[in-house]
Design a protein around this motif. Structure first.
Motif, PDB file in Angstrom:
ATOM      1  N   SER A 167      -1.613  -8.330   4.890  1.00  0.00           N
ATOM      2  CA  SER A 167      -0.448  -7.589   4.608  1.00  0.00           C
ATOM      3  C   SER A 167      -0.282  -6.062   5.460  1.00  0.00           C
ATOM      4  N   VAL A 168      -1.556  -6.257   6.074  1.00  0.00           N
ATOM      5  CA  VAL A 168      -1.102  -5.392   7.748  1.00  0.00           C
ATOM      6  C   VAL A 168      -0.980  -5.409   8.512  1.00  0.00           C
ATOM      7  N   ILE A 169      -1.151  -6.913   8.841  1.00  0.00           N
ATOM      8  CA  ILE A 169      -0.261  -7.915   9.979  1.00  0.00           C
ATOM      9  C   ILE A 169       1.597  -8.000   9.826  1.00  0.00           C
ATOM     10  N   LEU A 170       1.529  -8.527   8.566  1.00  0.00           N
ATOM     11  CA  LEU A 170       2.693  -8.048   8.023  1.00  0.00           C
ATOM     12  C   LEU A 170       3.786  -7.370   8.142  1.00  0.00           C
ATOM     13  N   SER A 171       3.214  -5.411   8.090  1.00  0.00           N
ATOM     14  CA  SER A 171       3.428  -4.642   8.114  1.00  0.00           C
ATOM     15  C   SER A 171       4.037  -4.466   9.231  1.00  0.00           C
ATOM     16  N   ALA A 172       2.677  -5.668  10.356  1.00  0.00           N
ATOM     17  CA  ALA A 172       3.117  -4.661  12.336  1.00  0.00           C
ATOM     18  C   ALA A 172       4.614  -5.564  12.988  1.00  0.00           C
TER      19      ALA A 172
END
Lengths: 187, 212
Positions: free
Chosen positions: B47-52
């Motif tokens: 979710s961190v990478i996808l948010s970025a």
């Protein structure tokens, strides 16, 4: 490897080794569907086709590309990419042939643990290409059969009284438990 | 968007979508906790990478990106688990691999701030750990007269072996789900169809499936 043993792979995939009801792969999709039978038949067949095509592609990829070059750690990512591509191609073919796109089924198929699970197990069992294909066909047909079985059971459940705490997911899980018990008889 | 993630508003949907790891990895409490930890880690990292990346990707590309991210992190976890905890890894088997597919369902595909995505992922992951532990405890204690591999001698004569099989897994999960259902005391039938979840994935706005 005889034709009989290949047929037994299909029958085994549908009954004794049903991925949704015995190994829980794809169980969410089987338990959670709410469409009519025609829609479920279409979904089941689409998943079966995707599973078969995925197995047809991942076996040579694993055997001739990943394993000889010690790239086994990329297996999951490569297989996930293959599943996405095959699902997209299946959707394009369905649009052209049947004029009916997968629509909301696309993420259901692409995110189906039965598809990825079948791909991983078809290469990990150390079987030949033909056996992997027949096994994948059995897995796909088993998934479709499980979908239709659960649909029939849910029609009956809707006619009965269900305690409030068991309404929805819990009663469907109990139905799946009983179906799973029935399939043990084929082992 | 200030509204809660539709999946978190309805834990039953969350349980349904994660049925595969809940059923497959709960023959042993340690394996269930390992699976829960793996799911939480993959959820949070993905979710961190996808948010970025969310502003750079189209809606359909987000689905592919979410799946590949989850698959990548799951591969890393698989390798680490195989190296440091081979017993647990062998117990989880194929279910750790397909956890990538199960987990990506929770990865928000709509445009939310990183904080919201992270919070939703952590909450979903912790909830799954609790459910996994509960189902595994029921199955292992009553099905195998043991807990986390340690034998419970006074129960050894009262084992219910079917709990360790597929049908027992479904039944144990049904009981835990009913308990959660009762605790939430919902008035309506709470099961959303998988099509709703798929629609949630495909839609820009995650509130499409919310009940009024």
């Amino acid at each position: 490897m005889t034709f009989k043993s290949l047929l037994l792979l299909i029958v085994g995939g549908v009954l004794a080794n049903n991925y949704a009801l015995e190994k829980f792969l794809g169980a969410a999709q089987v338990i959670g569907r709410a469409e009519k039978r025609k829609g479920l038949a279409r979904l089941g067949l689409s998943v079966a086709v995707v599973i078969f095509l995925t197995a047809a592609v991942v076996w040579p990829v694993q055997t001739y590309l990943l394993a000889p070059n010690s790239l086994g750690f990329l297996q999951l990512m490569v297989f996930a990419a293959v599943v996405l591509v095959i699902t997209a191609l299946t959707e394009s073919c369905l649009k052209k042939i049947c004029k009916e796109p997968l629509g909301a089924f696309f993420p259901v198929i692409a995110v189906n643990s039965a598809v990825l699970g079948a791909a991983v197990s078809s290469v990990s069992s150390g079987t030949g290409y033909l056996e992997a294909l027949f096994s994948a066909a059995g897995i796909g047909l088993g998934f479709a059969a499980a979908l239709l079985l659960m649909a029939g059971v849910e029609e009956k459940i809707e006619e009965q009284y269900v305690p409030k705490a068991f309404q929805g997911l819990p009663v469907r899980l109990l139905a799946a438990a009983i179906l799973s018990m029935a399939l043990v008889a084929f082992k | 968007m200030n509204e809660k993630n539709a999946l978190l508003k309805d834990p039953m949907l969350l349980l349904l979508l994660c049925a595969c790891p809940i059923l497959g990895a709960t023959t042993n409490v340690l394996a269930a906790l390992a699976m829960g930890g793996a799911l939480l880690l993959v959820l949070v990292l993905s979710s961190v990478i996808l948010s970025a990346l969310q502003n750079m990707l189209s809606r359909q590309a987000k689905l592919a990106a979410a799946l590949l991210l989850a698959a990548g992190f799951t591969s890393v976890l698989q390798q680490l688990m195989h190296a440091f905890q081979p017993d647990v890894s062998s117990k989880l088997g194929i279910y750790l691999a397909v956890a990538a597919v199960d987990v990506m369902v929770f990865l928000s595909t709509d445009s939310r701030p990183l904080g919201d995505n992270l919070k939703n992922s952590v909450i979903a992951g912790l909830f799954l750990i609790v459910v996994l532990a509960a189902v595994a405890a029921v199955r292992e204690v009553f099905g195998n007269a043991s807990f986390a591999g340690m034998e419970i001698s006074f129960l050894s004569g009262y084992k219910v072996p079917i709990l360790m099989q597929a049908s027992g897994g479904f039944a144990a999960f049904a009981v835990i789900a009913a308990v959660i259902n009762a605790i939430r005391a919902k008035k309506d039938i709470c099961l959303l169809s998988y099509a709703d979840a798929a629609g949630f994935l495909a839609s820009e706005n995650g509130t499409k499936e919310e009940k009024s």
